[in-house]
Scaffold this active site. Structure first.
Site, PDB file in Angstrom:
ATOM      1  N   LYS A 139     -12.472   6.049  -3.598  1.00 42.15           N
ATOM      2  CA  LYS A 139     -11.084   7.136  -3.750  1.00 42.15           C
ATOM      3  C   LYS A 139     -11.116   7.440  -5.131  1.00 42.15           C
ATOM      4  CE  LYS A 139      -7.066   6.149  -3.326  1.00 42.15           C
ATOM      5  NZ  LYS A 139      -5.636   5.614  -3.106  1.00 42.15           N
ATOM      6  N   ASP A 191      -6.627   9.820   0.918  1.00 39.69           N
ATOM      7  CA  ASP A 191      -5.429   8.864   0.586  1.00 39.69           C
ATOM      8  C   ASP A 191      -4.494   8.811   1.762  1.00 39.69           C
ATOM      9  OD1 ASP A 191      -4.009  11.008   0.371  1.00 39.69           O
ATOM     10  OD2 ASP A 191      -2.872  10.350  -1.497  1.00 39.69           O
TER      11      ASP A 191
END
Length: 211
Positions: free
Chosen positions: A120, A138
């Site tokens: 991420k 997310d």
């Protein structure tokens, strides 16, 4: 959800916010990397307050190494998990100096090799600092993608892959920011603000709410 509907969703999000970006404050790829590393389980507001103290004193890998672990902790102690984050940041700075000439690398493999940097975080850096069409999934993006029907998946990697497959190319570079901001302010977790949503009529969520 079909391709035409997805295209209209992103066209509306673009019209509503033509130049979306992160709410973290940064001016160099390294500052962005630091901010993202500090942002895990912390708010952007909280991170920005900490980096406002840190960056005027140290905003390069070598400068942070010169601060030392305890000096770094003193600047970021208002952030949750600051002990672990400080240790990872020191290790990352050392690796950047020793292996990358103090610069933030521009490949996923090199970014993910840095301590504390996962998929991420690497996606955020590649997208926001270097303009790559990556999408960092997310909790907000995971929720919005599943709830609207844009890209349903059981985990973040599955959602990421579907987004990269289904988001029209012209919207791909900014899709990350549109989706996260939409999830943060409109399609919120407990009670989405459907009545004030610019894509309400396109969204496939079954339990729509009033304004």
């Amino acid at each position: 959800m079909n391709a035409q509907k997805r295209h209209e969703i992103f066209a509306r999000l673009r019209a509503h916010n033509p130049e979306p970006t992160t709410e973290l404050n940064w001016s160099t790829p390294f500052e962005l990397l630091v901010a993202v590393l500090l942002s895990a389980q912390a708010t952007d507001v909280g991170v920005n307050k900490a980096t406002a103290r840190l960056f005027p004193v140290a905003n390069t890998p070598q400068a942070i190494l010169d601060l030392g672990l305890e000096g770094l902790k003193a600047h970021i102690k208002t952030i949750g998990l600051y002990n672990t984050k400080a240790e990872n940041l020191i290790k990352t700075c050392r690796m950047l100096v020793e292996r990358h000439g103090g610069e933030v690398p521009r490949t996923r493999a090199e970014l993910e090799a840095l301590p504390g940097v996962g998929r991420k975080t690497a996606n955020v850096i590649l997208n926001t600092a270097f303009g790559e069409p990556t999408i960092a999934v997310d909790t907000h993006i995971f929720r919005v993608s599943n709830r609207t029907g844009i890209a349903k998946g059981k985990n973040v990697v599955e959602v990421e892959r579907k987004l990269l497959r289904h988001v029209p190319r012209e919207f791909r570079r900014d899709a990350h920011h549109w989706l996260i901001l939409h999830g943060r302010y409109t399609c919120v977790a407990r009670k989405p603000r459907c009545g004030s949503c610019v894509i309400e009529d396109l969204c496939e969520y079954q339990d729509k709410t009033e304004p």
